[in-house]
Design an enzyme around this catalytic site. Structure first.
Site, mmCIF file in Angstrom:
data_model
loop_
_atom_site.group_PDB
_atom_site.id
_atom_site.type_symbol
_atom_site.label_atom_id
_atom_site.label_comp_id
_atom_site.label_asym_id
_atom_site.label_seq_id
_atom_site.Cartn_x
_atom_site.Cartn_y
_atom_site.Cartn_z
ATOM 1 N N HIS A 121 -118.177 32.490 7.054
ATOM 2 C CA HIS A 121 -117.205 32.131 6.005
ATOM 3 C C HIS A 121 -117.361 33.176 4.894
ATOM 4 C CE1 HIS A 121 -115.641 29.780 2.565
ATOM 5 N NE2 HIS A 121 -115.094 28.953 3.440
ATOM 6 N N ASP A 198 -126.252 28.983 6.302
ATOM 7 C CA ASP A 198 -125.109 28.325 5.691
ATOM 8 C C ASP A 198 -124.862 27.040 6.483
ATOM 9 O OD1 ASP A 198 -122.615 27.379 5.074
ATOM 10 O OD2 ASP A 198 -121.596 29.309 5.183
ATOM 11 N N GLN A 201 -121.114 23.460 7.512
ATOM 12 C CA GLN A 201 -120.530 22.707 8.630
ATOM 13 C C GLN A 201 -121.625 22.070 9.492
ATOM 14 O OE1 GLN A 201 -117.347 22.161 8.957
ATOM 15 N NE2 GLN A 201 -116.580 23.620 7.460
ATOM 16 N N LYS A 224 -118.268 17.927 2.123
ATOM 17 C CA LYS A 224 -118.061 17.938 3.580
ATOM 18 C C LYS A 224 -118.937 16.868 4.235
ATOM 19 C CE LYS A 224 -117.053 22.840 3.423
ATOM 20 N NZ LYS A 224 -115.689 23.082 3.860
ATOM 21 N N CYS A 363 -110.875 31.302 5.599
ATOM 22 C CA CYS A 363 -111.893 32.042 4.826
ATOM 23 C C CYS A 363 -112.872 32.739 5.775
ATOM 24 C CB CYS A 363 -112.657 31.131 3.866
ATOM 25 S SG CYS A 363 -111.604 30.401 2.625
#
Ligand code: PLP
Length: 405
Positions: A121, A198, A201, A224, A363
């Protein structure tokens, strides 16, 4: 029929204002919020409102206790060893910027290298680029295979004694693949490089154990994970919590301030949290974690896996649908294009039929370039999604196909 037992917990999903029910398949962008989280934040403003770390009065000290308890709850949720390793941020983006702006200027020299993948991302690309320009660092790209896989041999080939940091996503927001974060961390550590994951997700779909992964940093966003926007988390290994310098100055992060110079700072994590934090958001995140814990993250994983299998099968049967990524490894989302039709057209038609998906570059322009696409459609799922959502999506896609020819 795959029916979510938790669907009723989400007021917006059960909103009956539309003529036909709205099908929300954009949970990877932001997940809907359960009533308990909304109520927790409302309760704070109605009954408990005060700022933290300031006053001796009861409301302030209770707000402080509640916020610090949430820090502990976050630490337990991702299995960090202590709450001092949990920094509250605005989200994943700010968490990554924090690392870029503290670790890189302190621990690198011009000519050193950073490795990032081509499935990141922009939040896990641009902060490294900004600092690399300033500090004279080189960015090397760990390229995925044409199947969307990150091979550890390719990482090994890129690592060198000059590699100071490896940054990669836990789960891709376009391909939905789970990356080998534990093995990548172990290999990078052999070269003395630190590893940032990261987890934007990652945390909502499966149990995360940062201590077991061994990564130096793990970042995620509250919104999220069924929490509110404007709050996120940066986990840091103790070594970094103890040594990274502050990045933003202001109230709450100081120990003692004097003029003209000579100010000293708090210990971690408060050293990294200048100014008044998003207290309601942090409490909302704490409630979201309670909600997820109450269901059990493994039960969520299992439910979503069953739903994903159903969705994959249904979508794969739709001819002229190009699905991206490797079906063995998809979690929570499916990206696709419908024949030659532009993703924006497909997304706009779906919206007209009350189905919300995400379209565009997500993104992740470098990843889209690898797919030789400028835009793709993405349907993403959460614990409140069910097989009827998938059926409606497939039905409407069939209709759009006929309509557009
Ligand atoms: N990383 C990934 C993989 C994401 O999917 C996102 C958001 O979509 C981000 C980072 C940025 O998250 P935020 O905008 O909440 O900071």
């Amino acid at each position: 029929m795959i029916k979510s037992p938790w669907r009723g917990d989400f007021p917006i999903i059960n909103n009956t204002q539309c003529e036909s029910p709205y099908i929300y398949l954009d949970s990877a962008a932001t997940a809907q919020t359960p009533a308990s989280v909304i109520e927790r934040m409302q309760h704070f403003y109605l009954n408990e409102y005060a700022t933290v770390h300031r006053g001796v009065h009861r409301l302030s000290s209770e707000a402080t206790d509640n916020m610090e308890q949430t820090r502990q709850d976050v630490a337990d949720f991702i299995q960090a060893k202590s709450r001092e390793q949990i920094v509250f941020t605005k989200g994943t983006t700010e968490a990554i910027n924090l690392v870029a702006n503290t670790f890189l200027p302190t621990f690198t020299q011009s000519g050193d290298e950073i490795i990032i993948t081509d499935m990141e991302h922009h939040a896990n690309i641009v902060p490294w680029q900004l600092l690399s320009e300033r500090l004279g660092l080189t960015i090397k790209v760990w390229a995925m295979t044409s199947d969307g896989e990150l091979l550890l041999d390719d990482l090994q080939a890129l690592l060198s004694p000059r590699t100071k940091l490896v940054a990669l996503t836990h789960i891709s927001n376009v391909l939905g693949c789970i990356n080998p974060i534990k093995k990548a961390t172990s290999i990078a550590h052999q070269y003395g490089a630190v590893v940032l994951i990261d987890g934007a997700q990652g945390v909502m779909h499966q149990a995360v154990n940062v201590s077991d992964v061994g990564c130096d940093f793990y970042a995620f966003s509250g919104h999220k994970l069924y929490g509110p926007t404007g709050v996120g988390v940066l986990y840091m290994a103790k070594k970094w919590a103890d040594t990274l310098p502050p990045w933003e100055g202001g109230g709450a992060m100081i120990d003692h301030v004097q003029l003209p110079m000579g100010t000293s700072y708090q210990a971690a994590p408060w050293r990294f949290e200048a100014g008044t934090p998003n207290i309601a958001g942090i409490l909302g995140l704490g409630e979201a974690i309670k909600y997820v814990n109450h269901i059990g993250i493994d039960a969520i994983s299992q439910y979503e896996e069953e739903l994903m299998l159903y969705a994959e099968e249904k979508l794969q049967n739709l001819d002229s649908l190009n699905v991206y990524g490797n079906s063995d490894k998809r979690v929570g989302l499916i990206s696709f294009n419908l024949g030659v039709h532009h993703a924006y057209d497909v997304g706009s038609f779906l919206d007209r039929y009350n189905v919300a998906i995400r379209t565009g570059h997500h993104c992740a322009m470098p990843l889209l370039a690898r797919l030789e696409q400028t835009a793709v459609c993405r349907a993403s799922f959460a614990l409140y999604s069910d097989s009827q959502d998938v059926d409606v999506l497939v039905d409407r896609l069939n209709y759009i196909k006929k309509l557009l020819g």
